[in-house]
Design an enzyme around this catalytic site. Structure first.
Site, PDB file in Angstrom:
ATOM      1  N   ILE A   1       0.867  -1.178   0.000  1.00 31.14           N
ATOM      2  CA  ILE A   1       0.000   0.000   0.000  1.00 31.14           C
ATOM      3  C   ILE A   1       0.902   1.225   0.000  1.00 31.14           C
ATOM      4  O   ILE A   1       1.529   1.542   1.012  1.00 31.14           O
ATOM      5  CB  ILE A   1      -0.937   0.027   1.225  1.00 31.14           C
ATOM      6  CG1 ILE A   1      -1.784  -1.246   1.280  1.00 31.14           C
ATOM      7  CG2 ILE A   1      -1.806   1.282   1.197  1.00 31.14           C
ATOM      8  CD1 ILE A   1      -2.578  -1.398   2.568  1.00 31.14           C
TER       9      ILE A   1
ATOM     10  N   GLU B   1       4.299  -7.680   3.001  1.00 32.28           N
ATOM     11  CA  GLU B   1       4.531  -8.615   4.099  1.00 32.28           C
ATOM     12  C   GLU B   1       3.906  -8.121   5.394  1.00 32.28           C
ATOM     13  O   GLU B   1       3.264  -8.871   6.129  1.00 32.28           O
ATOM     14  CB  GLU B   1       6.035  -8.834   4.315  1.00 32.28           C
ATOM     15  CG  GLU B   1       6.753  -9.403   3.126  1.00 32.28           C
ATOM     16  CD  GLU B   1       7.331  -8.338   2.193  1.00 32.28           C
ATOM     17  OE1 GLU B   1       6.623  -7.348   1.853  1.00 32.28           O
ATOM     18  OE2 GLU B   1       8.491  -8.494   1.790  1.00 32.28           O
TER      19      GLU B   1
END
Length: 130
Positions: A43, A55
């Site tokens: 993001i 992750e």
């Protein structure tokens, strides 16, 4: 642990990544000790320092569902060679006990132990002398 569903979940999450600035989409999926899979895409933010790696998004999804033990992660991207988690992500993965790290692109898959990518992640921090 079956690897294929974990990698497939990471590819699916990559499709949902929010990367309007770099156009570089990354997907990740983690598997909890109980076998549940949680996934996330990177993001981005105009202020790059606020960007969330895939992750850490996947870990946050797992933690929000009550998970406290994660055994493996898969990280995927359309790159010439499989990409590896950044240092911050490696430390977050260590926090939740990840041991297996699967890295994949469209043609290759690699596997590492997290201790190979982040040696001594908790040495001296969690094992202090009284």
């Amino acid at each position: 642990m079956e690897i294929k569903p974990l990698v497939e979940a990471a590819w699916a999450a990559r499709e949902q990544a929010y990367a309007p600035y770099s156009g570089f989409q990354v997907g990740a999926a983690v598997v909890a000790a109980d076998g549940r899979i949680f996934a996330g895409g990177n993001i981005e933010n105009l202020s790059y320092g606020l960007t969330l790696c895939a992750e850490r998004v996947a870990v946050a999804m797992a933690v929000a569902a009550g998970v406290r033990q994660i055994v493996a992660v898969a990280v995927v991207a359309d790159t010439r060679v499989p990409i590896s988690p950044c240092g911050a992500c490696r430390q977050v993965l260590a926090e939740f006990g990840v041991t297996r790290v699967l890295l994949a692109n469209r043609s290759q898959q690699l596997e590492f132990g997290l201790d190979e990518l982040l040696p001594r992640a908790t040495a001296g921090i969690l094992d202090r002398a009284e």
